[in-house]
Write an enzyme that holds these catalytic residues in place. Structure first.
Site, PDB file in Angstrom:
ATOM      1  N   GLU A 113      51.794  32.302  -7.126  1.00 13.34           N
ATOM      2  CA  GLU A 113      51.763  33.359  -6.006  1.00 13.34           C
ATOM      3  C   GLU A 113      51.688  32.807  -4.693  1.00 13.34           C
ATOM      4  O   GLU A 113      51.649  31.583  -4.512  1.00 13.34           O
ATOM      5  CB  GLU A 113      50.434  34.398  -6.351  1.00 13.34           C
ATOM      6  CG  GLU A 113      50.589  35.269  -7.653  1.00 13.34           C
ATOM      7  CD  GLU A 113      49.312  35.908  -7.666  1.00 13.34           C
ATOM      8  OE1 GLU A 113      48.115  35.852  -7.188  1.00 13.34           O
ATOM      9  OE2 GLU A 113      49.146  36.571  -8.999  1.00 13.34           O
ATOM     10  N   HIS A 241      47.112  42.996   1.854  1.00 13.80           N
ATOM     11  CA  HIS A 241      47.954  42.519   1.115  1.00 13.80           C
ATOM     12  C   HIS A 241      49.422  42.817   1.693  1.00 13.80           C
ATOM     13  O   HIS A 241      49.507  44.004   2.019  1.00 13.80           O
ATOM     14  CB  HIS A 241      47.792  43.367  -0.410  1.00 13.80           C
ATOM     15  CG  HIS A 241      48.735  42.401  -1.697  1.00 13.80           C
ATOM     16  ND1 HIS A 241      50.108  42.481  -1.662  1.00 13.80           N
ATOM     17  CD2 HIS A 241      48.353  41.881  -2.576  1.00 13.80           C
ATOM     18  CE1 HIS A 241      50.168  41.864  -2.605  1.00 13.80           C
ATOM     19  NE2 HIS A 241      49.320  41.379  -3.052  1.00 13.80           N
ATOM     20  N   HIS A 349      43.293  45.264   1.491  1.00 14.22           N
ATOM     21  CA  HIS A 349      43.144  44.887  -0.107  1.00 14.22           C
ATOM     22  C   HIS A 349      41.845  44.156  -0.511  1.00 14.22           C
ATOM     23  O   HIS A 349      41.228  44.548  -1.640  1.00 14.22           O
ATOM     24  CB  HIS A 349      44.344  43.982  -0.215  1.00 14.22           C
ATOM     25  CG  HIS A 349      44.327  43.397  -1.656  1.00 14.22           C
ATOM     26  ND1 HIS A 349      44.800  44.302  -2.655  1.00 14.22           N
ATOM     27  CD2 HIS A 349      44.387  42.147  -2.159  1.00 14.22           C
ATOM     28  CE1 HIS A 349      44.746  43.537  -3.810  1.00 14.22           C
ATOM     29  NE2 HIS A 349      44.490  42.161  -3.643  1.00 14.22           N
TER      30      HIS A 349
HETATM   31  P1  FAD Z   1      34.617  45.602  -8.665  1.00 16.98           P
HETATM   32  O1  FAD Z   1      35.379  45.225  -9.700  1.00 16.98           O
HETATM   33  O2  FAD Z   1      35.166  46.630  -7.736  1.00 16.98           O
HETATM   34  O3  FAD Z   1      33.329  46.440  -9.247  1.00 16.98           O
HETATM   35  C1  FAD Z   1      32.367  46.838  -8.509  1.00 16.98           C
HETATM   36  C2  FAD Z   1      31.514  47.973  -9.337  1.00 16.98           C
HETATM   37  O4  FAD Z   1      30.225  48.285  -8.572  1.00 16.98           O
HETATM   38  C3  FAD Z   1      32.179  49.104  -9.810  1.00 16.98           C
HETATM   39  O5  FAD Z   1      31.762  49.347 -11.060  1.00 16.98           O
HETATM   40  C4  FAD Z   1      31.678  50.362  -8.873  1.00 16.98           C
HETATM   41  O6  FAD Z   1      31.778  51.411  -9.332  1.00 16.98           O
HETATM   42  C5  FAD Z   1      30.173  49.764  -8.861  1.00 16.98           C
HETATM   43  N1  FAD Z   1      29.541  50.288  -7.644  1.00 16.98           N
HETATM   44  C6  FAD Z   1      29.969  50.203  -6.142  1.00 16.98           C
HETATM   45  N2  FAD Z   1      28.987  50.837  -5.522  1.00 16.98           N
HETATM   46  C7  FAD Z   1      27.900  51.134  -6.097  1.00 16.98           C
HETATM   47  C8  FAD Z   1      26.730  51.776  -6.097  1.00 16.98           C
HETATM   48  N3  FAD Z   1      26.257  52.226  -4.811  1.00 16.98           N
HETATM   49  N4  FAD Z   1      25.899  52.146  -7.049  1.00 16.98           N
HETATM   50  C9  FAD Z   1      26.392  51.862  -8.314  1.00 16.98           C
HETATM   51  N5  FAD Z   1      27.518  51.130  -8.584  1.00 16.98           N
HETATM   52  C10 FAD Z   1      28.360  50.856  -7.483  1.00 16.98           C
HETATM   53  N6  FAD Z   1      41.973  39.494  -7.652  1.00 16.98           N
HETATM   54  C11 FAD Z   1      42.367  38.393  -8.157  1.00 16.98           C
HETATM   55  O7  FAD Z   1      41.834  37.217  -8.514  1.00 16.98           O
HETATM   56  N7  FAD Z   1      43.568  38.500  -8.908  1.00 16.98           N
HETATM   57  C12 FAD Z   1      44.267  39.498  -8.946  1.00 16.98           C
HETATM   58  O8  FAD Z   1      45.557  39.604  -9.412  1.00 16.98           O
HETATM   59  C13 FAD Z   1      43.948  40.704  -8.157  1.00 16.98           C
HETATM   60  N8  FAD Z   1      44.529  41.857  -7.934  1.00 16.98           N
HETATM   61  C14 FAD Z   1      44.237  43.056  -7.477  1.00 16.98           C
HETATM   62  C15 FAD Z   1      44.548  44.237  -7.468  1.00 16.98           C
HETATM   63  C16 FAD Z   1      44.319  45.231  -6.824  1.00 16.98           C
HETATM   64  C17 FAD Z   1      45.177  46.523  -6.706  1.00 16.98           C
HETATM   65  C18 FAD Z   1      43.087  45.214  -6.202  1.00 16.98           C
HETATM   66  C19 FAD Z   1      42.469  46.411  -5.662  1.00 16.98           C
HETATM   67  C20 FAD Z   1      42.262  44.119  -6.250  1.00 16.98           C
HETATM   68  C21 FAD Z   1      42.803  42.886  -6.726  1.00 16.98           C
HETATM   69  N9  FAD Z   1      42.001  41.521  -6.720  1.00 16.98           N
HETATM   70  C22 FAD Z   1      42.844  40.429  -7.526  1.00 16.98           C
HETATM   71  C23 FAD Z   1      40.815  41.337  -6.100  1.00 16.98           C
HETATM   72  C24 FAD Z   1      39.956  41.698  -7.436  1.00 16.98           C
HETATM   73  O9  FAD Z   1      40.513  42.627  -8.217  1.00 16.98           O
HETATM   74  C25 FAD Z   1      38.569  42.095  -6.940  1.00 16.98           C
HETATM   75  O10 FAD Z   1      37.808  41.398  -5.908  1.00 16.98           O
HETATM   76  C26 FAD Z   1      37.545  41.929  -8.249  1.00 16.98           C
HETATM   77  O11 FAD Z   1      37.962  42.713  -9.198  1.00 16.98           O
HETATM   78  C27 FAD Z   1      36.064  42.573  -7.643  1.00 16.98           C
HETATM   79  O12 FAD Z   1      35.240  42.412  -8.775  1.00 16.98           O
HETATM   80  P2  FAD Z   1      33.762  42.791  -8.423  1.00 16.98           P
HETATM   81  O13 FAD Z   1      33.111  42.843  -9.886  1.00 16.98           O
HETATM   82  O14 FAD Z   1      33.093  41.964  -7.391  1.00 16.98           O
HETATM   83  O15 FAD Z   1      33.841  44.388  -8.016  1.00 16.98           O
HETATM   84  C1  SIN Z   2      48.304  40.407  -6.603  1.00 19.99           C
HETATM   85  O1  SIN Z   2      48.515  40.621  -7.737  1.00 19.99           O
HETATM   86  O2  SIN Z   2      49.157  40.242  -5.583  1.00 19.99           O
HETATM   87  C2  SIN Z   2      47.104  40.273  -6.259  1.00 19.99           C
HETATM   88  C3  SIN Z   2      46.507  39.138  -6.262  1.00 19.99           C
HETATM   89  C4  SIN Z   2      45.113  39.042  -5.684  1.00 19.99           C
HETATM   90  O3  SIN Z   2      44.752  40.086  -4.941  1.00 19.99           O
HETATM   91  O4  SIN Z   2      44.627  38.009  -5.755  1.00 19.99           O
END
Ligand code: FAD
Ligand code: SIN
Length: 527
Positions: A113, A241, A349
């Site tokens: 990437e 993004h 993003h």
């Molecule tokens: P999340 O997975 O967002 O989980 C947060 C949780 O907290 C959720 O369950 C939510 O409901 C809960 N929550 C929030 N507020 C509250 C509250 N007040 N009370 C109770 N629960 C709450 N990163 C990569 O490394 N590789 C990728 O390929 C990639 N692709 C992506 C594609 C997309 C479309 C997106 C949006 C992001 C992508 N990212 C990628 C970024 C990555 O997915 C996220 O940064 C990562 O998944 C975040 O994980 P997390 O557990 O911190 O938060």
């Molecule tokens: C993507 O698949 O382009 C998202 C990857 C990322 O947010 O790290």
């Protein structure tokens, strides 16, 4: 109305779930999550998870790429830690059953990437997040030491403030005793008392009008910790993004994975020119901040609504096989990516900043850890390298479990915290007051605090947000607590932090670009 637990985990994305699974070996875990358990940014991740898995790649190359993307302000110690721990922590995921794609020879099918100089992204087609989230959910559901509370919204964390003690931002001895949590089914607020609390609430994309983030991403964790006087940093570094599908009105915006550019897709402007080479010799695979700014510039120069991503020269069977999610989604919108160019625009993003933590994932509030996108570890600096987010979450979850389990026995549940006070609140009758203010916040942030910033725009945004802040605080005090009003309040809080930190940064670096300070400061002049 009280619940007691060893570990209170707020959020059920990759950060919360991996922490919960490991912590359950040492004590009782309660996961509260505001929607269904799989409602998360994690589920949407497409491209994959970055780690060094085979030669000619090595740790130094991954470290170098991360530091370059971060534009000079990553914490190198953290970068080294994450990159070196990454393969072992990914092996943990594989051990749980995450089905990363393999080649016919049995080795992992590594993708590339933007900003990566080697092939090092493990993935499950272009549905990596779904594969990870489903695997983790099936494991937490089987674990007798884990209780899951869906549709439970964390309103605020509990500190000495709730014992009647004045807590100041400068106070180095703030402690966290758990959280007030709203059960959205019975509209009751529960007092969750815990020995350790983990903030794993993810991102904040919905502070802007268009984002790849689902609707749960409202910056709740950052806002809760900021109000509790915790330290927040680097909020000005909002990652756009470069390639979301241009599909006006669609929420969330559909991501066109960067891995597609790693596979050979090329950005073109409306005149058909491969414009990226004019901006950076890495072309379409330059780091995200550079590509997003270049697209923004092309759209402004030519007055266009989008640019194109062209994959029509690539092998069509390969495209369908590697990117079934993108292929099917685009086809439903009338675009056959094997024959048609894809209209794309940059959109919000990822949040590189957040709750400041040390290498154990501990915030400056004792007994409170922050993991995943809500945290600021120092890994990303001024711009996150693609696919370095999922890996940061699993490395830090592991560190946080190792650190917190040693402390567990010495920590007591703080019983003196009072239950939630409902006095003086009434039902909110006019939802429009919330929905309209939400639209205004999103408009302010998108119009004045976007990819290109200026003092004038930031000042204007601050003045307007201040009005919404006062109105919303007033409304919050009078209203029966609800998820919607809390989310609005949180979005205003994080909007304020983004603007304030952007105003304080008198330079252009990584994701923060100001026309008033177009140069990068030398580090000695950086405040
Ligand atoms: P999340 O997975 O967002 O989980 C947060 C949780 O907290 C959720 O369950 C939510 O409901 C809960 N929550 C929030 N507020 C509250 C509250 N007040 N009370 C109770 N629960 C709450 N990163 C990569 O490394 N590789 C990728 O390929 C990639 N692709 C992506 C594609 C997309 C479309 C997106 C949006 C992001 C992508 N990212 C990628 C970024 C990555 O997915 C996220 O940064 C990562 O998944 C975040 O994980 P997390 O557990 O911190 O938060
Ligand atoms: C993507 O698949 O382009 C998202 C990857 C990322 O947010 O790290």
């Amino acid at each position: 109305m009280r619940k007691r637990t060893d570990f209170l985990v707020i959020g059920s994305g990759i950060a919360g779930l991996t922490f919960a699974l490991k912590a359950a070996r040492f004590g009782k875990v309660s996961i509260v999550t505001k929607g269904a358990i799989d409602d998360s940014n994690t589920r949407y991740a497409q491209g994959g998870i970055a780690a060094v898995f085979s030669e000619p790649d090595n740790f130094e190359k991954h470290i170098h790429d991360t530091l370059i993307a971060g534009d000079g302000i990553c914490n190198e110690e953290v970068v080294r830690l994450v990159v070196q721990e990454a393969p072992a922590r990914i092996e943990d995921l594989i051990g749980l059953g995450v089905p990363f794609d393999k080649k016919q020879d049995g080795t992992y099918d590594l993708a590339k990437e933007g900003g990566h100089t080697e092939y090092r992204i493990l993935h499950a087609k272009d549905r990596t997040g779904e594969a990870i989230e489903e695997t983790l959910i099936s494991k937490v559901k089987e674990d007798p030491n884990i209780d899951i509370y869906e549709n439970h919204f964390a309103i605020e964390i509990l500190t000495q403030h709730h014992l009647g003690v004045e807590v100041k931002r400068s106070n180095p001895h703030i402690k966290c005793f758990g959280a007030y949590v709203l059960d959205q089914k019975d509209q009751k607020v529960y007092t969750f008392l815990s020995r350790i609390t983990v903030m794993a609430t993810g991102g904040l994309g919905n502070v802007y009008q268009t984002t790849t983030n689902p609707e749960i991403a409202t910056g709740d964790g950052v806002a809760m910790v900021y109000r509790a006087k915790g330290t927040i940093e680097n909020m000005e570094f909002i990652q756009f993004h470069p390639t979301s599908l241009y599909d006006p009105g669609k929420k969330p915006s559909f991501l066109i994975t960067e891995a597609l550019r790693g596979y050979g897709a090329i950005l073109k402007n409306m005149a058909g020119e491969k414009f990226m080479n004019r901006y950076d010799n890495r072309g379409s695979l330059a780091p995200r901040d550079i590509v997003a700014r270049a697209i923004d510039n092309e759209m402004k120069i030519w007055g266009d609504d989008h640019v194109w991503l062209d994959c029509t020269h690539l092998d069509s069977a390969g495209l369908r096989d590697h990117f079934p999610n993108v292929y099917e989604h685009c086809l439903q919108r009338g675009i056959d990516i094997t024959k048609d160019m894809i209209p794309v625009v940059p959109c919000v993003h990822y949040s590189c900043g957040g709750i400041k933590v040390d290498t154990n994932g501990q915030s400056n509030i004792d007994r409170l850890y922050a993991l995943g996108e809500v945290s600021s570890t120092g890994l990303h600096g001024a711009n996150r390298l693609a696919s370095n987010s999922l890996v940061e979450a699993i490395v830090y979850s592991h560190m946080a479990v190792m650190h917190s389990e040693k402390r567990l026995k010495g920590l007591v549940i703080e019983e003196k915290v009072p239950d939630w006070d409902y006095k003086g609140t009434t039902h909110l009758e006019e939802m429009v007051l919330i929905t309209q203010s939400l639209k205004e916040v999103q408009m302010i942030m998108s119009n004045y605090v976007g990819i290109v910033r200026s003092d004038l725009r930031l000042n204007r945004a601050m003045v307007r947000l201040e009005i919404l802040y006062k109105e919303t605080e007033n409304l919050y005090k009078r209203s029966l607590v609800s998820r919607k009003i809390c989310e609005l309040r949180n979005l205003i809080n994080v909007g304020y932090l983004i603007i304030k930190m952007a105003m304080n940064r008198k330079e252009s670096i990584g994701l923060h670009y100001s026309i008033d300070y177009p140069k990068k400061s030398t580090s000695e002049f950086r405040s």
